[in-house]
Design a protein around this motif. Structure first.
Motif, PDB file in Angstrom:
ATOM      1  N   ALA A   1       0.932  -1.039  -0.241  1.00  0.00           N
ATOM      2  CA  ALA A   1      -0.351  -0.403   0.337  1.00  0.00           C
ATOM      3  C   ALA A   1       0.836   1.672  -0.044  1.00  0.00           C
ATOM      4  N   ASN A   2       2.234   1.403   1.246  1.00  0.00           N
ATOM      5  CA  ASN A   2       2.855   2.139   0.631  1.00  0.00           C
ATOM      6  C   ASN A   2       3.299   2.766  -1.009  1.00  0.00           C
ATOM      7  N   ARG A   3       3.968   1.438  -1.203  1.00  0.00           N
ATOM      8  CA  ARG A   3       4.909   1.419  -2.546  1.00  0.00           C
ATOM      9  C   ARG A   3       3.231   2.490  -3.695  1.00  0.00           C
ATOM     10  N   VAL A   4       2.693   1.978  -3.607  1.00  0.00           N
ATOM     11  CA  VAL A   4       1.280   2.215  -4.233  1.00  0.00           C
ATOM     12  C   VAL A   4       0.800   3.933  -4.424  1.00  0.00           C
ATOM     13  N   ILE A   5       0.366   4.190  -2.863  1.00  0.00           N
ATOM     14  CA  ILE A   5       0.393   5.269  -2.630  1.00  0.00           C
ATOM     15  C   ILE A   5       1.325   6.237  -2.760  1.00  0.00           C
ATOM     16  N   THR A   6       2.681   5.830  -2.825  1.00  0.00           N
ATOM     17  CA  THR A   6       3.701   6.957  -3.256  1.00  0.00           C
ATOM     18  C   THR A   6       4.197   6.830  -4.574  1.00  0.00           C
ATOM     19  N   ALA A   7       3.448   6.219  -5.871  1.00  0.00           N
ATOM     20  CA  ALA A   7       3.577   6.237  -7.305  1.00  0.00           C
ATOM     21  C   ALA A   7       2.463   7.363  -7.219  1.00  0.00           C
ATOM     22  N   ALA A   8       0.759   7.248  -6.576  1.00  0.00           N
ATOM     23  CA  ALA A   8       0.306   7.613  -6.602  1.00  0.00           C
ATOM     24  C   ALA A   8       0.938   9.631  -6.790  1.00  0.00           C
ATOM     25  N   LYS A   9       0.929   9.388  -5.577  1.00  0.00           N
ATOM     26  CA  LYS A   9       1.917  10.985  -4.670  1.00  0.00           C
ATOM     27  C   LYS A   9       2.699  11.360  -6.610  1.00  0.00           C
ATOM     28  N   ARG A  10       3.124  10.452  -6.510  1.00  0.00           N
ATOM     29  CA  ARG A  10       4.464  10.737  -7.589  1.00  0.00           C
ATOM     30  C   ARG A  10       4.160  11.615  -9.111  1.00  0.00           C
ATOM     31  N   GLU A  11       3.485  10.811  -9.515  1.00  0.00           N
ATOM     32  CA  GLU A  11       2.583  10.670 -11.096  1.00  0.00           C
ATOM     33  C   GLU A  11       1.535  12.048 -11.136  1.00  0.00           C
TER      34      GLU A  11
END
Length: 361
Positions: free
Chosen positions: A99-109
């Motif tokens: 979940a941390n990786r998915v939210i981090t990716a969305a935050k960056r994109e």
């Protein structure tokens, strides 16, 4: 007895599963699965979707581990409680990290912090007028430890030549010669746990406040209420764990080979203490006051965190910082002095626990 092993297994898996399920609400308001998010993204669809997925998979994993463990106990009489605990912890973190990786990716994109005014707020009154620690409450765990010591001293002369050291299914399956170390080993654990939890309760009042720059006044008041409740809950947890260990010590002192049937009494008080602590932690964001909003958001400091769990910042002189999940603090692994000191102290505690029974024998 097989029934005792099954019950202990199911209780442990259920407790860990419930704690894991609460992960999304056991953090600061602007942190989701270890990721710092601005105010307008706290309820973002990506965050909500990952929260639902995380909780669904935690429940599914808990059911699988509970059924597998129960099957082993019923079929082969093997109660692998440590394995079940490790399995739940592994699933917990793997799902958290995903979940941390998915939210981090969305935050960056999606560039969540574009145009967001970032700030830092500090409650300077905590040094001049800190919350008052409930010192009289410390008497409760101290009395339970004292009662255990007195009971042990009174029973020691009449104890058998060998004492049970381990129970399987309610029946003793490993013994040791009678000695101060074997008779009072649980009492030493009880005393150590009491000191650790009570000291942690004291440190809660001295820890830095995570003041929300969007609501500085309201979050500062909420912090004071939270640490007061948390400190009291830590003392209550110490008291209840001591009561459970009292029951475990009594089972060890009992001459009957089925004295392990008393061991389930250790689970009840501990479960109540953990539930109380979780209730306080989950309620940390309930004291928000509507109306105040400065237009600022917490600064985006994800670069200092590894997987939303480990803090690494060589430019930060602090030894400890507030955790992004749960309560308490984590060591700044970027500070070499702090890291080496904490590793050294941990090694000393572990070695002390390993060799204490041999020293007292």
């Amino acid at each position: 007895m097989t029934t005792t092993g099954v019950v202990a297994h199911l209780v442990l898996v259920a407790l860990l599963g419930y704690l894991a399920w609460l992960t999304p609400v056991m953090s600061a308001r602007s942190v989701r699965f270890g990721v710092r998010v601005p105010d307008d993204r706290i309820e973002d669809p990506v965050v909500q979707r990952e929260t639902t997925r995380f909780r669904t998979r935690v429940l599914a994993a808990g059911v699988v581990i509970a059924l597998a463990g129960t099957g082993l106990i019923l079929a082969a009489g093997i109660a692998l409680l440590p394995a079940a605990v490790l399995a739940m912890l592994a699933v917990w973190y793997l799902l958290y990290f995903r979940a941390n990786r998915v939210i981090t990716a969305a935050k960056r994109e999606q560039d969540w912090y574009a145009g967001v005014r970032q700030g830092v707020a500090v409650d300077t009154s905590l040094r001049n007028d800190p919350p008052r620690f409930p010192w009289p409450w410390l008497l409760l765990p101290a009395l339970v430890v004292a009662a255990t010591v007195v009971a042990g001293v009174l029973r020691y002369p009449g104890l058998p030549a060998t004492l049970p050291m381990h129970f399987s299914g309610g029946t003793a399956d490993r013994f040791a010669p009678k000695s101060v170390g074997s008779a009072f080993r649980i009492v030493f654990v009880q005393a150590a746990m009491t000191v650790v939890l009570c000291v942690s309760g004291v440190l809660v009042f001295r820890g830095p406040a995570d003041v929300d720059p969007a609501r500085p006044a309201a979050s500062a008041r909420a912090h004071r209420k939270f640490v007061t409740r948390l400190g009291t809950a830590m003392i209550a947890l110490a008291t209840l764990i001591d009561l459970g260990l009292f029951a475990a010590a009594w089972a060890s002192w009992d001459a009957s080979p089925n004295a392990g049937l008393l061991l389930p009494l250790t689970i009840g008080p501990v479960a109540v203490g953990v539930a109380l602590l979780v209730f306080v932690v989950v309620g940390r964001n309930r004291d928000r006051e509507p109306g105040e909003h400065t237009g600022l958001s917490h600064r985006d400091d994800d670069g200092n965190w590894i997987g939303g769990v480990l803090y690494r910042n060589a430019d930060d002189p602090s030894w400890f910082v507030a955790r992004r999940f749960g309560v308490g603090w984590t060591v700044n692994i970027g500070n070499r002095v702090a890291l080496v000191t904490c590793l050294g102290l941990t090694a000393v505690v572990v070695l002390f626990g390993i060799f204490l029974p041999y020293i007292l024998r």
